[in-house]
Write a protein that holds these residues in place. Sequence first.
Motif, PDB file in Angstrom:
ATOM      1  N   GLY A 123      45.294  36.087  38.751  1.00  0.00           N
ATOM      2  CA  GLY A 123      45.454  34.660  38.544  1.00  0.00           C
ATOM      3  C   GLY A 123      44.152  33.925  38.757  1.00  0.00           C
ATOM      4  N   PRO A 124      44.227  32.602  38.886  1.00  0.00           N
ATOM      5  CA  PRO A 124      43.006  31.792  39.048  1.00  0.00           C
ATOM      6  C   PRO A 124      42.376  32.010  40.416  1.00  0.00           C
ATOM      7  CG  PRO A 124      44.953  30.423  39.290  1.00  0.00           C
ATOM      8  CD  PRO A 124      45.447  31.766  38.862  1.00  0.00           C
ATOM      9  N   ASN A 125      41.082  32.198  40.441  1.00  0.00           N
ATOM     10  CA  ASN A 125      40.325  32.371  41.683  1.00  0.00           C
ATOM     11  C   ASN A 125      38.967  31.711  41.464  1.00  0.00           C
ATOM     12  OD1 ASN A 125      39.034  33.159  44.013  1.00  0.00           O
ATOM     13  ND2 ASN A 125      39.763  35.283  43.915  1.00  0.00           N
ATOM     14  N   HIS A 126      38.777  30.575  42.109  1.00  0.00           N
ATOM     15  CA  HIS A 126      37.573  29.795  41.857  1.00  0.00           C
ATOM     16  C   HIS A 126      36.321  30.458  42.411  1.00  0.00           C
ATOM     17  CE1 HIS A 126      39.927  26.476  40.302  1.00  0.00           C
ATOM     18  NE2 HIS A 126      40.699  26.538  41.372  1.00  0.00           N
ATOM     19  N   SER A 127      36.463  31.452  43.288  1.00  0.00           N
ATOM     20  CA  SER A 127      35.286  32.128  43.824  1.00  0.00           C
ATOM     21  C   SER A 127      34.691  33.132  42.842  1.00  0.00           C
ATOM     22  CB  SER A 127      35.641  32.857  45.126  1.00  0.00           C
ATOM     23  OG  SER A 127      36.591  33.876  44.871  1.00  0.00           O
ATOM     24  N   GLN A 128      35.454  33.477  41.814  1.00  0.00           N
ATOM     25  CA  GLN A 128      34.954  34.427  40.828  1.00  0.00           C
ATOM     26  C   GLN A 128      33.954  33.725  39.916  1.00  0.00           C
ATOM     27  OE1 GLN A 128      38.366  35.947  38.850  1.00  0.00           O
ATOM     28  NE2 GLN A 128      38.911  37.344  40.505  1.00  0.00           N
ATOM     29  N   ARG A 129      32.929  34.438  39.553  1.00  0.00           N
ATOM     30  CA  ARG A 129      31.862  33.860  38.740  1.00  0.00           C
ATOM     31  C   ARG A 129      32.067  34.109  37.254  1.00  0.00           C
ATOM     32  NH1 ARG A 129      26.479  35.623  42.297  1.00  0.00           N
ATOM     33  NH2 ARG A 129      27.140  34.617  44.244  1.00  0.00           N
ATOM     34  N   ILE A 130      32.826  35.113  36.906  1.00  0.00           N
ATOM     35  CA  ILE A 130      33.060  35.427  35.494  1.00  0.00           C
ATOM     36  C   ILE A 130      34.430  34.888  35.115  1.00  0.00           C
ATOM     37  CG2 ILE A 130      33.238  37.248  33.761  1.00  0.00           C
ATOM     38  CD1 ILE A 130      31.425  38.935  35.488  1.00  0.00           C
ATOM     39  N   HIS A 131      34.482  33.918  34.228  1.00  0.00           N
ATOM     40  CA  HIS A 131      35.744  33.256  33.892  1.00  0.00           C
ATOM     41  C   HIS A 131      36.691  34.181  33.142  1.00  0.00           C
ATOM     42  CE1 HIS A 131      38.436  29.967  32.951  1.00  0.00           C
ATOM     43  NE2 HIS A 131      38.382  30.297  31.651  1.00  0.00           N
ATOM     44  N   GLU A 132      36.189  35.171  32.403  1.00  0.00           N
ATOM     45  CA  GLU A 132      37.041  36.055  31.623  1.00  0.00           C
ATOM     46  C   GLU A 132      37.946  36.914  32.498  1.00  0.00           C
ATOM     47  OE1 GLU A 132      33.930  35.488  31.138  1.00  0.00           O
ATOM     48  OE2 GLU A 132      33.834  34.625  29.118  1.00  0.00           O
ATOM     49  N   TRP A 133      37.592  37.042  33.772  1.00  0.00           N
ATOM     50  CA  TRP A 133      38.447  37.853  34.630  1.00  0.00           C
ATOM     51  C   TRP A 133      39.786  37.161  34.917  1.00  0.00           C
ATOM     52  CZ3 TRP A 133      34.557  39.774  38.908  1.00  0.00           C
ATOM     53  CH2 TRP A 133      33.614  40.632  38.299  1.00  0.00           C
ATOM     54  N   ASN A 134      39.850  35.857  34.817  1.00  0.00           N
ATOM     55  CA  ASN A 134      41.059  35.109  35.115  1.00  0.00           C
ATOM     56  C   ASN A 134      42.034  35.239  33.934  1.00  0.00           C
ATOM     57  OD1 ASN A 134      39.711  34.299  37.397  1.00  0.00           O
ATOM     58  ND2 ASN A 134      39.035  32.355  36.505  1.00  0.00           N
ATOM     59  N   ILE A 135      42.995  36.143  34.056  1.00  0.00           N
ATOM     60  CA  ILE A 135      43.937  36.374  32.954  1.00  0.00           C
ATOM     61  C   ILE A 135      44.872  35.185  32.793  1.00  0.00           C
ATOM     62  CG2 ILE A 135      45.756  37.903  32.105  1.00  0.00           C
ATOM     63  CD1 ILE A 135      44.446  40.141  33.637  1.00  0.00           C
ATOM     64  N   PHE A 136      45.347  34.598  33.885  1.00  0.00           N
ATOM     65  CA  PHE A 136      46.261  33.465  33.855  1.00  0.00           C
ATOM     66  C   PHE A 136      45.620  32.276  34.548  1.00  0.00           C
ATOM     67  CE2 PHE A 136      49.009  37.267  33.886  1.00  0.00           C
ATOM     68  CZ  PHE A 136      49.679  37.072  32.692  1.00  0.00           C
ATOM     69  N   ASP A 137      45.817  31.093  33.965  1.00  0.00           N
ATOM     70  CA  ASP A 137      45.338  29.878  34.608  1.00  0.00           C
ATOM     71  C   ASP A 137      46.357  29.419  35.645  1.00  0.00           C
ATOM     72  OD1 ASP A 137      47.406  28.928  33.092  1.00  0.00           O
ATOM     73  OD2 ASP A 137      46.144  27.881  31.642  1.00  0.00           O
ATOM     74  N   VAL A 138      46.063  28.275  36.280  1.00  0.00           N
ATOM     75  CA  VAL A 138      46.923  27.793  37.363  1.00  0.00           C
ATOM     76  C   VAL A 138      48.330  27.485  36.858  1.00  0.00           C
ATOM     77  CG1 VAL A 138      47.207  25.965  39.087  1.00  0.00           C
ATOM     78  CG2 VAL A 138      44.935  26.864  38.595  1.00  0.00           C
ATOM     79  N   LYS A 139      48.423  26.830  35.717  1.00  0.00           N
ATOM     80  CA  LYS A 139      49.733  26.443  35.184  1.00  0.00           C
ATOM     81  C   LYS A 139      50.593  27.657  34.868  1.00  0.00           C
ATOM     82  CE  LYS A 139      51.843  23.806  31.426  1.00  0.00           C
ATOM     83  NZ  LYS A 139      51.595  22.992  30.198  1.00  0.00           N
ATOM     84  N   ARG A 140      50.004  28.636  34.209  1.00  0.00           N
ATOM     85  CA  ARG A 140      50.787  29.815  33.834  1.00  0.00           C
ATOM     86  C   ARG A 140      51.081  30.688  35.046  1.00  0.00           C
ATOM     87  NH1 ARG A 140      47.537  30.690  28.218  1.00  0.00           N
ATOM     88  NH2 ARG A 140      49.027  29.592  26.864  1.00  0.00           N
ATOM     89  N   ALA A 141      50.178  30.772  36.000  1.00  0.00           N
ATOM     90  CA  ALA A 141      50.442  31.545  37.204  1.00  0.00           C
ATOM     91  C   ALA A 141      51.614  30.961  37.991  1.00  0.00           C
ATOM     92  CB  ALA A 141      49.188  31.602  38.082  1.00  0.00           C
ATOM     93  N   ASN A 142      51.665  29.646  38.115  1.00  0.00           N
ATOM     94  CA  ASN A 142      52.804  29.002  38.787  1.00  0.00           C
ATOM     95  C   ASN A 142      54.095  29.205  38.003  1.00  0.00           C
ATOM     96  OD1 ASN A 142      51.188  28.041  40.874  1.00  0.00           O
ATOM     97  ND2 ASN A 142      50.718  26.118  39.797  1.00  0.00           N
ATOM     98  N   ALA A 143      53.997  29.170  36.659  1.00  0.00           N
ATOM     99  CA  ALA A 143      55.192  29.398  35.840  1.00  0.00           C
ATOM    100  C   ALA A 143      55.717  30.814  36.024  1.00  0.00           C
ATOM    101  CB  ALA A 143      54.870  29.122  34.366  1.00  0.00           C
TER     102      ALA A 143
END
Length: 287
Positions: A123-143
């Motif tokens: 899910g979303p992790n703001h400490s990660q530097r590579i955005h492509e690693w985030n498979i789901f954004d905050v909205k979809r992760a909560n869903a």
Amino acid sequence: MTQTASTPDSEEDAEFQEHEKILSPDFLSTVQITDLLTENVDGIQEKLRMFLNFKNLQTCLKDAILLDYYVSGFLWAKGMDFSITQCSKFMTLLNMLLHNLKTLHMSLEDNIKWLGEVMAEIGPNHSQRIHEWNIFDVKRANAIVDYLKISIFQHYKLYEFVFYSPREEIVIGTEQVIEIVNTGGGPLPKPLEEGISFDIYSKFIEPPPTLDQEMKGLDQEQGDEETQPETDTLDTDPLVGFTIEDVKSMLTQVTDDMFTDVQTEINEKLQIQEEAFNARIEKLKKA
């Protein structure tokens, strides 16, 4: 002894390799996900049944429940407009939750903690530097968390019952032995007319005559009719030798005997009724 200094690039590579291990291998391949996205509801159900090799949906309640679990999850992901990669990871997540329950015997609390750890990675992790690693954004992760809450987590006890509780096999149907009456002169008598329907009796016990038998019966009747005039001519009149007076006297004697018997029977019945009435009258007098 030499030490290798860590660089930002090496740390990113190690983090990327650790990320690749999350939910790998995929539960469904990319080709299978692409194939499912082109199907309607019935097509998705049939394709998933084939992919999961469920063959006894009509008799196995467990297979039917699991198929419904995966079909409902995929339809929800499709409605959320997930990409092929997101659908693949979500279906793998559904499978791993059931794996934790079935194989690892995780409790509800442990499975929820495991989900939190996995969502922190994919899910979303703001400490990660590579955005492509985030498979789901905050909205979809909560869903996703909300969907799992009302699906598997809300019915966790029922899924535990499916995997852990043995079910008895229920045999529907009974075997009956029916003895057919043998009409060929056997020891058993013929059945009563009120004991069996005519359809069953005529079909199984005494079938109707065939065409050959009917033709033989007609030929025999015709032969009897042809020979009847000849036999009639040979028969003599039984009243030959008797006069009219003899016939009258005989009829008078027969009728007298009949009326005498009838009168006697009536008198006996009247006497019985009279005695019964007298007995009742005596009882009334005494009362």
